[in-house]
Design an enzyme around this catalytic site. Structure first.
Site, PDB file in Angstrom:
ATOM      1  N   ALA A   1     -19.343  25.509 -60.241  1.00  0.00           N
ATOM      2  CA  ALA A   1     -18.333  25.530 -61.299  1.00  0.00           C
ATOM      3  C   ALA A   1     -17.397  24.327 -61.165  1.00  0.00           C
ATOM      4  CB  ALA A   1     -17.539  26.822 -61.233  1.00  0.00           C
TER       5      ALA A   1
ATOM      6  N   TYR B   1     -18.111  21.508 -59.770  1.00  0.00           N
ATOM      7  CA  TYR B   1     -18.896  20.324 -60.107  1.00  0.00           C
ATOM      8  C   TYR B   1     -18.980  20.161 -61.628  1.00  0.00           C
ATOM      9  CZ  TYR B   1     -23.036  17.326 -60.461  1.00  0.00           C
ATOM     10  OH  TYR B   1     -23.912  16.322 -60.769  1.00  0.00           O
TER      11      TYR B   1
ATOM     12  N   SER C   1     -48.341  24.811 -51.958  1.00  0.00           N
ATOM     13  CA  SER C   1     -49.605  25.096 -52.637  1.00  0.00           C
ATOM     14  C   SER C   1     -50.519  25.825 -51.647  1.00  0.00           C
ATOM     15  CB  SER C   1     -50.227  23.814 -53.174  1.00  0.00           C
ATOM     16  OG  SER C   1     -50.286  22.882 -52.153  1.00  0.00           O
ATOM     17  N   LEU C   2     -51.773  25.968 -52.014  1.00  0.00           N
ATOM     18  CA  LEU C   2     -52.691  26.741 -51.179  1.00  0.00           C
ATOM     19  C   LEU C   2     -53.842  25.870 -50.726  1.00  0.00           C
ATOM     20  CD1 LEU C   2     -52.881  29.890 -53.479  1.00  0.00           C
ATOM     21  CD2 LEU C   2     -51.863  29.829 -51.208  1.00  0.00           C
TER      22      LEU C   2
ATOM     23  N   ASP D   1     -54.628  30.935 -63.411  1.00  0.00           N
ATOM     24  CA  ASP D   1     -54.603  29.513 -63.742  1.00  0.00           C
ATOM     25  C   ASP D   1     -53.479  29.239 -64.734  1.00  0.00           C
ATOM     26  OD1 ASP D   1     -55.274  26.912 -63.739  1.00  0.00           O
ATOM     27  OD2 ASP D   1     -57.191  27.137 -64.793  1.00  0.00           O
TER      28      ASP D   1
ATOM     29  N   ARG E   1     -42.009  24.594 -60.441  1.00  0.00           N
ATOM     30  CA  ARG E   1     -42.317  24.155 -59.087  1.00  0.00           C
ATOM     31  C   ARG E   1     -41.910  22.694 -58.857  1.00  0.00           C
ATOM     32  NH1 ARG E   1     -46.689  21.729 -56.540  1.00  0.00           N
ATOM     33  NH2 ARG E   1     -47.009  22.414 -54.413  1.00  0.00           N
TER      34      ARG E   1
ATOM     35  N   GLU F   1     -46.716  33.416 -61.592  1.00  0.00           N
ATOM     36  CA  GLU F   1     -47.404  32.468 -62.460  1.00  0.00           C
ATOM     37  C   GLU F   1     -47.136  32.787 -63.933  1.00  0.00           C
ATOM     38  OE1 GLU F   1     -48.932  30.401 -60.496  1.00  0.00           O
ATOM     39  OE2 GLU F   1     -50.466  29.310 -61.615  1.00  0.00           O
TER      40      GLU F   1
ATOM     41  N   TYR G   1     -46.326  37.330 -57.708  1.00  0.00           N
ATOM     42  CA  TYR G   1     -47.201  37.487 -56.541  1.00  0.00           C
ATOM     43  C   TYR G   1     -46.521  37.186 -55.207  1.00  0.00           C
ATOM     44  CZ  TYR G   1     -47.940  32.574 -57.790  1.00  0.00           C
ATOM     45  OH  TYR G   1     -47.755  31.285 -58.141  1.00  0.00           O
TER      46      TYR G   1
ATOM     47  N   LYS H   1     -54.779  36.674 -48.716  1.00  0.00           N
ATOM     48  CA  LYS H   1     -53.534  36.569 -47.939  1.00  0.00           C
ATOM     49  C   LYS H   1     -53.557  37.585 -46.807  1.00  0.00           C
ATOM     50  CE  LYS H   1     -50.899  35.283 -52.056  1.00  0.00           C
ATOM     51  NZ  LYS H   1     -49.890  35.660 -53.039  1.00  0.00           N
TER      52      LYS H   1
ATOM     53  N   LYS I   1     -61.981  29.307 -54.456  1.00  0.00           N
ATOM     54  CA  LYS I   1     -62.178  28.955 -55.863  1.00  0.00           C
ATOM     55  C   LYS I   1     -63.544  29.411 -56.349  1.00  0.00           C
ATOM     56  CE  LYS I   1     -58.517  26.227 -56.707  1.00  0.00           C
ATOM     57  NZ  LYS I   1     -58.735  24.902 -57.210  1.00  0.00           N
TER      58      LYS I   1
ATOM     59  N   CYS J   1     -63.136 -10.293 -58.532  1.00  0.00           N
ATOM     60  CA  CYS J   1     -62.207  -9.272 -59.022  1.00  0.00           C
ATOM     61  C   CYS J   1     -62.063  -9.435 -60.534  1.00  0.00           C
ATOM     62  CB  CYS J   1     -60.855  -9.448 -58.340  1.00  0.00           C
ATOM     63  SG  CYS J   1     -59.557  -8.456 -59.087  1.00  0.00           S
TER      64      CYS J   1
HETATM   65  S1  IVH Z   1     -49.440  32.315 -53.490  1.00  0.00           S
HETATM   66  C1  IVH Z   1     -47.224  29.669 -50.434  1.00  0.00           C
HETATM   67  N1  IVH Z   1     -50.846  33.773 -55.158  1.00  0.00           N
HETATM   68  O1  IVH Z   1     -51.901  28.639 -57.126  1.00  0.00           O
HETATM   69  C2  IVH Z   1     -48.241  29.828 -51.485  1.00  0.00           C
HETATM   70  N2  IVH Z   1     -50.460  31.487 -55.719  1.00  0.00           N
HETATM   71  O2  IVH Z   1     -53.011  26.356 -55.732  1.00  0.00           O
HETATM   72  C3  IVH Z   1     -47.727  30.519 -52.683  1.00  0.00           C
HETATM   73  N3  IVH Z   1     -51.402  30.819 -57.871  1.00  0.00           N
HETATM   74  O3  IVH Z   1     -48.864  26.931 -56.670  1.00  0.00           O
HETATM   75  C4  IVH Z   1     -48.745  30.737 -53.694  1.00  0.00           C
HETATM   76  N4  IVH Z   1     -52.248  32.780 -58.416  1.00  0.00           N
HETATM   77  O4  IVH Z   1     -49.109  28.400 -58.759  1.00  0.00           O
HETATM   78  C5  IVH Z   1     -50.339  32.550 -54.901  1.00  0.00           C
HETATM   79  N5  IVH Z   1     -52.002  35.177 -56.543  1.00  0.00           N
HETATM   80  C6  IVH Z   1     -51.511  33.986 -56.299  1.00  0.00           C
HETATM   81  C7  IVH Z   1     -51.659  32.907 -57.193  1.00  0.00           C
HETATM   82  C8  IVH Z   1     -51.133  31.670 -56.865  1.00  0.00           C
HETATM   83  C9  IVH Z   1     -52.084  31.529 -58.800  1.00  0.00           C
HETATM   84  C10 IVH Z   1     -51.085  29.392 -57.980  1.00  0.00           C
HETATM   85  C11 IVH Z   1     -49.663  29.008 -57.618  1.00  0.00           C
HETATM   86  C12 IVH Z   1     -49.797  27.975 -56.539  1.00  0.00           C
HETATM   87  C13 IVH Z   1     -51.196  27.495 -56.760  1.00  0.00           C
HETATM   88  C14 IVH Z   1     -51.765  26.871 -55.503  1.00  0.00           C
END
Ligand code: IVH
Length: 715
Positions: free
Chosen positions: A54, A56, A102-103, A140, A159, A194, A246, A310, A334, A439
């Site tokens: 506030a 700021y 990410s994963l 997705d 993100r 998501e 999630y 997970k 995948k 080149c």
């Molecule tokens: S867990 C610390 N669970 O996949 C990791 N991600 O490729 C947190 N995504 O950035 C992600 N379904 O946008 C998680 N059931 C799910 C998901 C999921 C889609 C997306 C998410 C992430 C991306 C990574």
């Protein structure tokens, strides 16, 4: 000048000379520019705001009020020109308290078993000990973080680059799946999930787009992203966005003991949780679920691109922790890539920033898994000739020729690739492809050195294509991230001679002065607003983090992770640069220290010292650095007792595996080295420690038992 009540009252600030007196206004604007810049740096850079949001906002409003009264006094470095400021000009930036990661990806069934084995090794679990997982569809869409305080939605952020996203709160509030209030939630919690679009809604939206003469979206994911990132929330409100939760972060109290129970709790709070989610008690169950979901994929009504596995037990998740950008406790398995057939219409050469000449396939446009593909990477000349990196045949040795019919595939969001060629459809006149000897950008010799797969332009700093690529890298997202200066704009500004090296970007405002916006606005693709925004974005990046600067240099082999590691290890630009020069002889203390950093090998270290040994590079850096303020970088966790210390583990550890010990030490800001030197702070010696222990004793380095080490960590 006399103050009149009428002039001061409309801003509710009485006795405010800055709103009536030009000189006072100019002084106050100068003061505000400095003060707001300092708060910006504290907030975005050091992640340690000194004042409330506030307070700021009040400073920003005051700045805007004075500028509104005296528009001609608005300064080039005015906070109102900086990116991320007023919502109408774009989205505010949000620094994630916990990074959005990410994963790790897997494509083969065996990788699920390897994942399980890796977890067991890390945790020291026997192969028959129970280890349960949660399997969730991988939606997705695009990830979104939702902050709830006292059960009410207070902030929604995309993100972004994982550390900093965009404030899309107003838009998120229009999504019916996202509750405004949660029932029985912790006092504070960030929900992550998501945003996506269902197939039927996507088709209807595209039909509406077409009817209105607007461009259709390529796929539901793009449509969801485009819809969430609308500046006008009323537009988002009309888009059929959906949401699945999630995960969560920064909860003020533990959410549940397991991932499965946590998802149940999120559901009970009123959040949509994917109904396909299953608890699986081992790898076989995970794979059975993966097969089942893949078979039903087309009937779900929305896009999924795999299954996320997970670890169910959250205490184990905590122990497993994170790698640089991905959690150890999760894996995205995948679905196999989608494939299409098309014609290879040409092979073009792209010149990279290090001079690598990369062949790119020009393809007759074809839809692969919902996305139109018209080009694909061809890696290098061996790949085109049908040879892999190890010299063995790929595609059973079949080469690729212009005119060939080829199959192309896309795996997840990976760049499209050519899978194979159909020799039965090869035109009789098709010729084997010959790599260029010069080149295409500068005409210098293109050479392929022994042992290298790539051919390189020898033009070095004189090759314009390399310069353009270096600049593109310099402004890219993980480097200087200058909004409004993407690859296309860099190409145009280079072609017109406005910029040739990084320093030129920061010299633009002084070189082109007040007329810059006008000149730029008359060019293709620039309007008055985008030109003004660009200059504001350049100003905003005059202060830069050490890690981003190191990455931006574009030194070969130095990626984002190693740049951060180097920044943490050396702390300041002065220390880093001095060390790189001292390491030039590739021997001695500075060189040894560089090599002792975990993740720095001879190749990377060699590339760094070569870069700093080059006079051209040093001169270009000098020109750049006089225009910048480089922020020092603190070790990972400053308050931890081992932050900044170099540790070597040796012998066999009993209370944790080597991998866990290393991960934990790094998470607390320590550097884990593979060999003992005078720079080592601690050697942690387990049973059967040998030569490293001897060396530590000889050098007088502190030797700790595993228990001593754990006691040190816990203070
Ligand atoms: S867990 C610390 N669970 O996949 C990791 N991600 O490729 C947190 N995504 O950035 C992600 N379904 O946008 C998680 N059931 C799910 C998901 C999921 C889609 C997306 C998410 C992430 C991306 C990574």
């Amino acid at each position: 000048m006399q103050e009149t009540p009428g002039e001061t009252q409309d801003d509710g600030v009485s006795e405010d000379r800055a709103l009536v007196d030009r000189d006072a206004a100019a002084r106050e604007l100068a003061r505000l520019a400095v003060e707001i810049a300092r708060h910006d740096a504290a907030y975005h850079g050091a992640d340690a705001p000194e004042i409330s949001d506030a307070a700021y906002d009040a400073l920003k409003r005051r700045n805007a009020a004075i500028e509104a009264r005296f528009p001609d006094l608005a300064r080039p470095d005015s906070p109102s020109r900086r990116v991320g400021a007023p919502p109408a000009e774009g989205f505010g930036k949000v620094r994630h308290r916990t990074p959005m990661l990410s994963l790790a990806n897997a494509f083969e069934a065996e990788e699920a078993a390897e994942f399980d084995a890796r977890l067991r090794r890390f945790l020291g679990l026997a192969s028959d000990a129970p280890l349960a997982f949660v399997a969730e569809p991988k939606i997705d869409g695009l990830s979104l973080a939702l902050r709830y305080e006292q059960g009410r939605l207070t902030l929604a952020a995309t993100r972004g680059d994982g550390r900093e996203g965009e404030d899309v709160t107003a838009n998120a509030r229009t999504v019916a799946d996202i509750p405004e209030t949660l029932a029985g939630a912790p006092a504070a919690i960030e929900i992550r999930g998501e945003v996506y679009m269902r197939h039927d809604a996507f088709a209807a939206l595209n039909a509406r787009q077409a009817a209105a003469g607007a461009r259709p979206f390529a796929n539901p994911r793009n449509a969801a992203a485009g819809s969430l990132r609308q500046l006008d929330p009323a537009v988002t409100a009309e888009r059929p966005l959906r949401f699945f939760a999630y995960s969560w972060a920064d909860a003020s109290e533990p959410v549940a003991p397991t991932q499965g129970a946590a998802l149940e709790r999120l559901r009970a709070m009123g959040l949509p949780v994917n109904p396909e989610t299953r608890i699986c008690d081992g790898v076989e169950a995970l794979l059975a679920f993966h097969r089942d979901l893949e078979a039903r994929r087309a009937t779900l009504g929305y896009d999924i691109d795999g299954v996320v596995y997970k670890v169910d037990d959250l205490a184990l998740q905590e122990r497993l922790g994170f790698r640089a950008t991905t959690p150890r406790w999760a894996l995205a398995h995948k679905f196999p890539a989608q494939i299409a057939t098309t014609v290879l219409e040409g092979i073009e050469i792209q010149v990279g920033r290090t001079g690598a000449l990369s062949p790119v396939a020009r393809l007759r446009p074809v839809t692969v898994g919902g996305v139109v593909v018209s080009s694909a990477t061809l890696h290098n000349e061996d790949y085109i000739a049908g040879r892999g990196g190890d010299g063995r045949p790929i595609r059973e040795g079949r080469d690729l020729r212009v005119g060939d019919t080829v199959t192309v595939y896309r795996a997840g969001d990976v760049i499209p690739k050519v899978l194979d060629v159909d020799l039965s459809r090869r035109p009789p006149e098709a010729q084997p492809w010959a790599p260029p000897e010069t080149c295409p950008a500068c005409g210098a010799h293109a050479v392929r050195e022994a042992g290298e797969a790539v051919r390189r332009c020898t033009g070095g700093l004189t090759c314009p294509a390399q310069a353009v690529e270096r600049l593109k890298h310099f402004v890219s997202r993980d480097a200087f991230d200058i909004e409004g200066l993407g690859a296309k704009q860099v190409e145009a500004l280079c072609a017109d001679g406005w910029i040739a090296e990084p320093a030129d970007i920061f010299a633009l405002p002084e070189r082109y002065g007040d007329g810059a916006v006008r000149q730029l606005k008359n060019r293709d693709g620039w309007g008055a607003k985008s030109a003004a925004n660009l200059f504001a974005a350049i100003e905003a990046r005059r202060t830069i983090g050490l890690d981003r600067l190191i990455f931006a240099l574009g030194v070969r082999h130095v990626g984002e992770t190693s740049a951060r590691l180097l920044a943490r290890a050396y702390g300041s630009w002065a220390a880093f640069e001095a060390a790189m020069r001292d390491a030039a002889p590739r021997a001695g203390e500075a060189w040894e220290h560089l090599l002792s950093l975990d993740g720095v090998g001879e190749t990377l270290a060699g590339a760094l010292v070569d870069f700093f040994a080059e006079a051209h590079n040093r001169e270009a850096l000098d020109r750049l650095l006089v225009r910048l303020t480089v922020e020092d970088m603190a070790p990972a966790a400053r308050e931890s007792p081992v932050a900044g210390k170099t540790v070597v583990f040796t012998g066999s550890l009993e209370r944790m595996t080597r991998a866990e010990a290393k991960a934990r030490a790094e998470a607390l800001g320590a550097k884990v080295a593979g060999s003992v030197s005078a720079k080592t702070d601690y050697v942690v010696a387990g049973a059967d420690a040998g030569s490293k222990l001897k060396k530590a004793e000889a050098l007088g380095v502190a030797v700790l038992s595993e228990d001593d080490w754990l006691a040190l960590l816990t203070g």
